[in-house]
Design a protein around this motif. Sequence first.
Motif, PDB file in Angstrom:
ATOM      1  N   ALA A 203       0.741  -1.364  -0.053  1.00 57.25           N
ATOM      2  CA  ALA A 203      -0.039  -0.033   0.092  1.00 57.25           C
ATOM      3  C   ALA A 203       1.047   1.280  -0.010  1.00 57.25           C
ATOM      4  N   ALA A 204       2.046   1.088   0.806  1.00 59.20           N
ATOM      5  CA  ALA A 204       2.900   2.311   0.945  1.00 59.20           C
ATOM      6  C   ALA A 204       3.435   2.472  -0.358  1.00 59.20           C
ATOM      7  N   ALA A 205       3.597   1.468  -1.274  1.00 57.44           N
ATOM      8  CA  ALA A 205       4.498   1.587  -2.498  1.00 57.44           C
ATOM      9  C   ALA A 205       3.793   2.437  -3.416  1.00 57.44           C
ATOM     10  N   GLY A 206       2.294   2.437  -3.432  1.00 54.79           N
ATOM     11  CA  GLY A 206       1.574   3.289  -4.387  1.00 54.79           C
ATOM     12  C   GLY A 206       1.137   2.200  -5.655  1.00 54.79           C
ATOM     13  N   PRO A 207       0.444   2.885  -6.342  1.00 57.56           N
ATOM     14  CA  PRO A 207      -0.029   2.205  -7.510  1.00 57.56           C
ATOM     15  C   PRO A 207       1.166   2.043  -8.691  1.00 57.56           C
ATOM     16  N   VAL A 208       2.193   1.210  -8.420  1.00 59.75           N
ATOM     17  CA  VAL A 208       3.156   1.113  -9.402  1.00 59.75           C
ATOM     18  C   VAL A 208       2.928  -0.235 -10.302  1.00 59.75           C
ATOM     19  N   ASP A 209       3.671  -0.495 -11.248  1.00 54.17           N
ATOM     20  CA  ASP A 209       3.304  -1.550 -12.160  1.00 54.17           C
ATOM     21  C   ASP A 209       3.743  -3.016 -11.696  1.00 54.17           C
ATOM     22  N   TYR A 210       4.876  -3.042 -11.011  1.00 50.62           N
ATOM     23  CA  TYR A 210       5.177  -3.991 -10.177  1.00 50.62           C
ATOM     24  C   TYR A 210       5.711  -4.030  -8.716  1.00 50.62           C
ATOM     25  N   PHE A 211       5.602  -5.146  -8.174  1.00 50.96           N
ATOM     26  CA  PHE A 211       6.050  -5.119  -6.815  1.00 50.96           C
ATOM     27  C   PHE A 211       7.517  -6.116  -6.760  1.00 50.96           C
ATOM     28  N   LEU A 212       8.405  -5.692  -6.141  1.00 57.71           N
ATOM     29  CA  LEU A 212       9.573  -6.678  -6.048  1.00 57.71           C
ATOM     30  C   LEU A 212       9.301  -6.989  -4.529  1.00 57.71           C
ATOM     31  N   LEU A 213       8.964  -8.139  -4.106  1.00 52.97           N
ATOM     32  CA  LEU A 213       8.891  -8.689  -2.656  1.00 52.97           C
ATOM     33  C   LEU A 213      10.176  -9.221  -2.454  1.00 52.97           C
ATOM     34  N   THR A 214      10.742  -8.856  -1.649  1.00 52.21           N
ATOM     35  CA  THR A 214      12.304  -9.456  -1.107  1.00 52.21           C
ATOM     36  C   THR A 214      12.471  -9.511   0.321  1.00 52.21           C
ATOM     37  N   ASP A 215      13.041 -10.598   1.102  1.00 50.37           N
ATOM     38  CA  ASP A 215      13.389 -10.442   2.217  1.00 50.37           C
ATOM     39  C   ASP A 215      14.715  -9.632   2.810  1.00 50.37           C
ATOM     40  N   ALA A 216      14.631  -9.272   3.981  1.00 52.19           N
ATOM     41  CA  ALA A 216      15.660  -8.419   4.439  1.00 52.19           C
ATOM     42  C   ALA A 216      17.013  -8.943   4.430  1.00 52.19           C
ATOM     43  N   ASP A 217      16.991 -10.443   4.493  1.00 53.08           N
ATOM     44  CA  ASP A 217      18.188 -11.010   4.559  1.00 53.08           C
ATOM     45  C   ASP A 217      18.908 -11.137   3.021  1.00 53.08           C
ATOM     46  N   ILE A 218      18.246 -10.974   2.177  1.00 51.07           N
ATOM     47  CA  ILE A 218      18.693 -11.246   0.768  1.00 51.07           C
ATOM     48  C   ILE A 218      19.311 -10.179  -0.042  1.00 51.07           C
ATOM     49  N   ALA A 219      20.547 -10.420  -0.545  1.00 49.52           N
ATOM     50  CA  ALA A 219      21.427  -9.571  -1.136  1.00 49.52           C
ATOM     51  C   ALA A 219      21.170  -9.660  -2.387  1.00 49.52           C
ATOM     52  N   HIS A 220      21.087  -8.614  -3.301  1.00 46.28           N
ATOM     53  CA  HIS A 220      20.872  -8.527  -4.742  1.00 46.28           C
ATOM     54  C   HIS A 220      22.057  -8.133  -5.497  1.00 46.28           C
ATOM     55  N   GLY A 221      22.544  -8.936  -6.565  1.00 49.06           N
ATOM     56  CA  GLY A 221      23.652  -8.329  -7.356  1.00 49.06           C
ATOM     57  C   GLY A 221      23.405  -7.276  -8.426  1.00 49.06           C
ATOM     58  N   PRO A 222      24.195  -6.603  -8.856  1.00 52.78           N
ATOM     59  CA  PRO A 222      23.968  -5.367  -9.644  1.00 52.78           C
ATOM     60  C   PRO A 222      23.272  -6.087 -10.872  1.00 52.78           C
ATOM     61  N   GLY A 223      22.184  -5.073 -11.257  1.00 55.29           N
ATOM     62  CA  GLY A 223      21.469  -5.310 -12.331  1.00 55.29           C
ATOM     63  C   GLY A 223      20.261  -6.334 -12.177  1.00 55.29           C
ATOM     64  N   SER A 224      20.284  -6.879 -10.829  1.00 50.21           N
ATOM     65  CA  SER A 224      19.161  -7.756 -10.702  1.00 50.21           C
ATOM     66  C   SER A 224      17.664  -7.233 -10.875  1.00 50.21           C
ATOM     67  N   LEU A 225      17.310  -5.932 -10.613  1.00 47.50           N
ATOM     68  CA  LEU A 225      16.103  -5.462 -10.972  1.00 47.50           C
ATOM     69  C   LEU A 225      15.852  -5.366 -12.400  1.00 47.50           C
ATOM     70  N   VAL A 226      16.864  -4.987 -13.091  1.00 45.91           N
ATOM     71  CA  VAL A 226      16.760  -4.916 -14.575  1.00 45.91           C
ATOM     72  C   VAL A 226      16.462  -6.325 -15.131  1.00 45.91           C
ATOM     73  N   VAL A 227      17.287  -7.248 -14.843  1.00 43.58           N
ATOM     74  CA  VAL A 227      17.106  -8.446 -15.089  1.00 43.58           C
ATOM     75  C   VAL A 227      15.650  -9.205 -14.901  1.00 43.58           C
ATOM     76  N   LEU A 228      15.313  -8.810 -13.840  1.00 41.18           N
ATOM     77  CA  LEU A 228      13.900  -9.421 -13.448  1.00 41.18           C
ATOM     78  C   LEU A 228      12.768  -8.595 -14.381  1.00 41.18           C
ATOM     79  N   VAL A 229      12.837  -7.436 -14.554  1.00 40.56           N
ATOM     80  CA  VAL A 229      11.668  -6.658 -15.410  1.00 40.56           C
ATOM     81  C   VAL A 229      11.866  -7.019 -16.553  1.00 40.56           C
ATOM     82  N   GLU A 230      13.165  -7.182 -17.107  1.00 40.44           N
ATOM     83  CA  GLU A 230      13.354  -7.673 -18.574  1.00 40.44           C
ATOM     84  C   GLU A 230      12.589  -9.108 -18.969  1.00 40.44           C
TER      85      GLU A 230
END
Length: 390
Positions: A137-164
């Motif tokens: 709800a706080a993120a607002g009307p976005v197209d996607y939500f990336l739900l990720t746990d607090a203990d997860i480390a993402h490599g560079p470009g992770s978000l771009v890879v997921l969306v693509e």
Amino acid sequence: MSRVRFGRVFRMIVVRVVAGVALLAWVWLALFHGGFWRTDQRLGPRRTPARWPSVGIVVPARDEADVLPRTLPSLLGQVYPGPARVVLVDDGSSDDTAALAERLAHHYGGLPLTVTSPGPVPLGWTGKLHAVAHGVAAAGPVDYFLLTDADIAHGPGSLVVLVEAAGDRDIVSQMAVLRTRTGWERLVVPAFVYFFAMLYPFRRVNRPGARTAAAAGGCCLVRRKALERAGGIAAIRGAVIDDVALGTAIKRSGGRIWLGLVDHVRSTRAYPTLHSLWQMVSRSAYTQLRHSPLLLAGTVLGLALVFLAPPALTVAGAFLRDGLTCAAAAVAWLLMALTFVPILRYYRQPVTAALLLPATATLYLLMTVDSAVQHWRGRGAAWKGRSYPN
């Protein structure tokens, strides 16, 4: 025929039947169970979208001050061509999770960060899903939500890879690489992924017409419209195994989901001892069985037949000079080990450890029974001070 001789013949027949059934079970699992043992479900060719969709990254966090310095900067540092923001939901932490997140954002910069708190957990909700719903709800009307746990480390470009990779998929989830530093982690963790894939073969999950559904909650890109169509987070508000529940809800509502393995998304959560790993598995094992004593009994018998009988009967057959039993059981044990090798290689563990899978399966059997006992005692699933006995 004397009674003694008849008893010996009968026992030999029973032993040979058990060995034969175990062998047939492993032939079926290896060839016809969705290729669960394969590690080839990875994100393939991707397509750059004509318009980069907006993404809200939602991170539920409860007492995570020890891991945030290693994980939150990896989210804030994502270079994404479209609009994106991070929402960290401080879920009633007793440490300085919220303040630390603010300090990290001030130090590292990058994507904008919002730190918020959901307040008391309503009746019928699990704490994590209440936090996720608040973050969505706080993120607002976005197209996607990336739900990720607090203990997860993402490599560079992770978000771009997921969306693509999203395309026409409504969920793209990747199972984060779990930590395998201690001896107990190396023994138990690869088997955890192996057993998860056995329950939810990734190929079947990814097949639109198949009923099998699951997701990996540590890294899960979800289309907002698909989430709304499935009833939102409220539709799974009481789920303890929330990622599987989310994948099931999206798929049942007509969504297309994808689940696979990844190398650049890693969990920093440490489970250094057998006790900590035991708690990790047992807190939700009986929930996975829908709190059914019948399913528990079937699971125990199934694990004993499929994982424990082959090595036991291999040794017994050799000792009793029963070549047929020994051969059938040994081939079953070999098939079991061979199906475990790809996961061991994925985790960079020696392939000889595949022969220890029966011992690890015994631990999982005991963890599952303990999970049921804790439920019957009224303790149920528990995580960071919260318990869900029902």
